[in-house]
Write a protein that holds these residues in place. Structure first.
Motif, PDB file in Angstrom:
ATOM      1  N   UNK A  76       0.826  -1.213   0.000  1.00  0.00           N
ATOM      2  CA  UNK A  76       0.000   0.000   0.000  1.00  0.00           C
ATOM      3  C   UNK A  76       0.863   1.267   0.000  1.00  0.00           C
ATOM      4  N   UNK A  77       1.875   1.290   0.861  1.00  0.00           N
ATOM      5  CA  UNK A  77       2.693   2.497   1.019  1.00  0.00           C
ATOM      6  C   UNK A  77       3.585   2.776  -0.184  1.00  0.00           C
ATOM      7  N   UNK A  78       4.071   1.740  -0.842  1.00  0.00           N
ATOM      8  CA  UNK A  78       5.000   1.948  -1.962  1.00  0.00           C
ATOM      9  C   UNK A  78       4.280   2.163  -3.290  1.00  0.00           C
ATOM     10  N   UNK A 109       8.317  12.128   4.191  1.00  0.00           N
ATOM     11  CA  UNK A 109       6.897  11.777   4.267  1.00  0.00           C
ATOM     12  C   UNK A 109       6.661  10.343   3.801  1.00  0.00           C
ATOM     13  N   UNK A 110       7.263   9.971   2.680  1.00  0.00           N
ATOM     14  CA  UNK A 110       7.102   8.612   2.156  1.00  0.00           C
ATOM     15  C   UNK A 110       7.641   7.583   3.157  1.00  0.00           C
ATOM     16  N   UNK A 111       8.790   7.858   3.718  1.00  0.00           N
ATOM     17  CA  UNK A 111       9.392   6.939   4.691  1.00  0.00           C
ATOM     18  C   UNK A 111       8.549   6.836   5.951  1.00  0.00           C
ATOM     19  N   UNK A 112       7.921   7.929   6.334  1.00  0.00           N
ATOM     20  CA  UNK A 112       7.077   7.905   7.528  1.00  0.00           C
ATOM     21  C   UNK A 112       5.775   7.141   7.298  1.00  0.00           C
ATOM     22  N   UNK A 113       5.267   7.131   6.087  1.00  0.00           N
ATOM     23  CA  UNK A 113       4.093   6.292   5.792  1.00  0.00           C
ATOM     24  C   UNK A 113       4.464   4.828   6.024  1.00  0.00           C
ATOM     25  N   UNK A 114       5.631   4.438   5.522  1.00  0.00           N
ATOM     26  CA  UNK A 114       6.115   3.073   5.757  1.00  0.00           C
ATOM     27  C   UNK A 114       6.334   2.826   7.252  1.00  0.00           C
ATOM     28  N   UNK A 115       6.927   3.788   7.932  1.00  0.00           N
ATOM     29  CA  UNK A 115       7.180   3.654   9.373  1.00  0.00           C
ATOM     30  C   UNK A 115       5.878   3.460  10.138  1.00  0.00           C
ATOM     31  N   UNK A 116       4.851   4.179   9.728  1.00  0.00           N
ATOM     32  CA  UNK A 116       3.551   4.054  10.381  1.00  0.00           C
ATOM     33  C   UNK A 116       2.972   2.655  10.253  1.00  0.00           C
ATOM     34  N   UNK A 117       3.069   2.078   9.058  1.00  0.00           N
ATOM     35  CA  UNK A 117       2.584   0.709   8.872  1.00  0.00           C
ATOM     36  C   UNK A 117       3.367  -0.272   9.740  1.00  0.00           C
TER      37      UNK A 117
END
Length: 111
Positions: free
Chosen positions: A17-19, A48-56
């Motif tokens: 989802x994130x990528x 921001x992109x890395x933090x979306x991944x971090x959140x998951x």
């Protein structure tokens, strides 16, 4: 083993989802300092992109520490891809290897 595979499954779902759908063209272009958008926004977009991944990762594993690790490794990996130091296959291999590591840590495989 079931716990590890369950956590890994959800980490891969989050990654997918994130990528892809959650990254969008703005972040995909903006995280690369060599693009028109990225020339101005790359640090912000990569973060921001890395933090979306971090959140998951944090949501699936219950560990903010693993989320922070994900953010760091994801940002470095994507930066290297944008700099053409690694290709798409290496990029995705690193991302999925990290998901396996985070899953193993989350279920206590190294305890």
């Amino acid at each position: 083993m079931i716990a590890f595979l369950t956590v890994l499954f959800w980490l891969v779902v989050g990654h997918s989802l994130a990528d892809y759908p959650l990254q969008g063209d703005f972040l995909a272009q903006g995280k690369n300092r060599h693009t028109k958008i990225g020339a101005m926004f790359w640090p912000h977009c990569l973060f921001a992109h890395s933090m979306v991944h971090a959140g998951f990762v944090a949501l699936v594993t219950g560990s903010i520490a693993l989320g922070v690790c994900e953010a760091i490794v994801h940002a470095v990996t994507d930066f290297l891809k944008c700099e053409e130091k690694i290709g798409m296959r290496a990029d995705q291999t690193i991302h999925f290897a990290c998901k396996a590591l985070w899953a193993a840590i989350a279920v206590g495989a190294f305890a």
